[in-house]
Design a protein around this motif. Sequence first.
Motif, PDB file in Angstrom:
ATOM      1  N   GLU A  53      53.538  39.485  47.749  1.00  0.00           N
ATOM      2  CA  GLU A  53      52.865  38.450  46.970  1.00  0.00           C
ATOM      3  C   GLU A  53      52.814  38.816  45.494  1.00  0.00           C
ATOM      4  O   GLU A  53      53.038  37.957  44.622  1.00  0.00           O
ATOM      5  N   LEU A  54      52.503  40.088  45.200  1.00  0.00           N
ATOM      6  CA  LEU A  54      52.408  40.520  43.809  1.00  0.00           C
ATOM      7  C   LEU A  54      53.764  40.424  43.117  1.00  0.00           C
ATOM      8  O   LEU A  54      53.864  39.912  41.992  1.00  0.00           O
ATOM      9  N   ALA A  55      54.823  40.895  43.786  1.00  0.00           N
ATOM     10  CA  ALA A  55      56.163  40.849  43.190  1.00  0.00           C
ATOM     11  C   ALA A  55      56.613  39.416  42.937  1.00  0.00           C
ATOM     12  O   ALA A  55      57.125  39.078  41.857  1.00  0.00           O
ATOM     13  N   LEU A 252      43.346  37.492  45.524  1.00  0.00           N
ATOM     14  CA  LEU A 252      42.565  36.706  44.572  1.00  0.00           C
ATOM     15  C   LEU A 252      42.251  37.489  43.301  1.00  0.00           C
ATOM     16  O   LEU A 252      42.427  36.982  42.187  1.00  0.00           O
ATOM     17  N   LEU A 253      41.772  38.718  43.475  1.00  0.00           N
ATOM     18  CA  LEU A 253      41.308  39.483  42.313  1.00  0.00           C
ATOM     19  C   LEU A 253      42.433  40.232  41.610  1.00  0.00           C
ATOM     20  O   LEU A 253      42.492  40.245  40.380  1.00  0.00           O
ATOM     21  N   SER A 254      43.319  40.858  42.373  1.00  0.00           N
ATOM     22  CA  SER A 254      44.342  41.694  41.761  1.00  0.00           C
ATOM     23  C   SER A 254      45.631  40.930  41.471  1.00  0.00           C
ATOM     24  O   SER A 254      46.141  40.978  40.353  1.00  0.00           O
ATOM     25  N   VAL A 255      46.173  40.214  42.478  1.00  0.00           N
ATOM     26  CA  VAL A 255      47.442  39.508  42.274  1.00  0.00           C
ATOM     27  C   VAL A 255      47.288  38.408  41.230  1.00  0.00           C
ATOM     28  O   VAL A 255      48.042  38.350  40.248  1.00  0.00           O
ATOM     29  N   LEU A 256      46.286  37.533  41.409  1.00  0.00           N
ATOM     30  CA  LEU A 256      46.059  36.476  40.415  1.00  0.00           C
ATOM     31  C   LEU A 256      45.593  37.056  39.088  1.00  0.00           C
ATOM     32  O   LEU A 256      45.974  36.574  38.013  1.00  0.00           O
TER      33      LEU A 256
END
Length: 360
Positions: A53-55, A252-256
């Motif tokens: 998701e992060l990538a 929610l907190l880190s990826v976004l």
Amino acid sequence: MLENAGLFLGGLLLLIFGADWLVRGASKLAFKLGISPLVVGLTVVAFGTSAPELAINIQSSLGGQPDLALGNVVGSNIFNVLFILGLSALITPLLVDRQLIRLDVPLMLVASLAVYLLALDGNLSTLEGGLLFGSMLFYLIFIIRQSRHENQANDSQESSQSSPIPSKLDLLPFQLLLILAGLAALVLGSGWLVGGAVAFARHFGVSELIIGLTIVAAGTSMPEVATSIMAALKGERDIAVGNVVGSNIFNLLSVLGLTSLLVPGGIPISTAALGFDLPVMVVVAFATLPIFFTGQIIDRWEGGIFLFYYIAYTLYLIMDATSHDLLPLFGTTMLYFIAPLTLITLYLLFYREKRRSKGR
């Protein structure tokens, strides 16, 4: 065609082996570092399985596709709760740790609502991204320190007893290597699986829109699927539940948050996301309340309810994308009959459990 089949099967095998390595390494790491398996599930496992998701978010946002970035997180969070928890609970009833009830589930609810409120102005700004990511760092420090503090008493009592000489497979470097290998296999396997599935869909004439709404959305959550199911099968039910809750918090907190920080001007929010996808994500998060707080266990029938709603949600997306004639009837039935009936049932169970606990 054979190449696509090989890609799909290779990705599936990597997911299975990667999940097994990650769960084994993470459970051993918990004991080595003096923290609970739940905290490992909420941190190492959850963050690692959210790597796709992060990538994808960073690549899509920098490539001028902000809708994909937001939809990736929102869709993954809905998939994590409804599909992964539902399927894992069908395999074996999942125990809900008290820490999840006291801290992590409420934080998931607050984070879901906070993202929705921050997005109401049509943009997740750089400042708001910093606020989300800062909250993630504070949460990490807090749960790790809390877990180590709670385990100090047990560690001191066990230190007086003689412990067997650990084998090479129990050494910390090997467990870290096992976790890294598991994460790498999960990320690579999910990419192969999605690539093979998309190629299959195109070969059989399925539209790009349907592919994006189904295969790709679920594909980025394949590491969570493999890890939670493997953890449930191995009896590591803390990791199975903690992985889902931790992944949602991380998304929610880190990826976004990181995406909003890295992309100039933040992430623009479409009216479609504000009108449907974000509210559904918030409703799904709050729908866990009666299940998580009733008897501290997710039963098989509750897992079945989750799975039913994920199938219904996916059908709605497909019908809406294809402007199907049955869409109005389907939406009306779900909104005014199925959903209220389910909520009434769950909250009656929650009320009965609260009365029973007071009578003890």
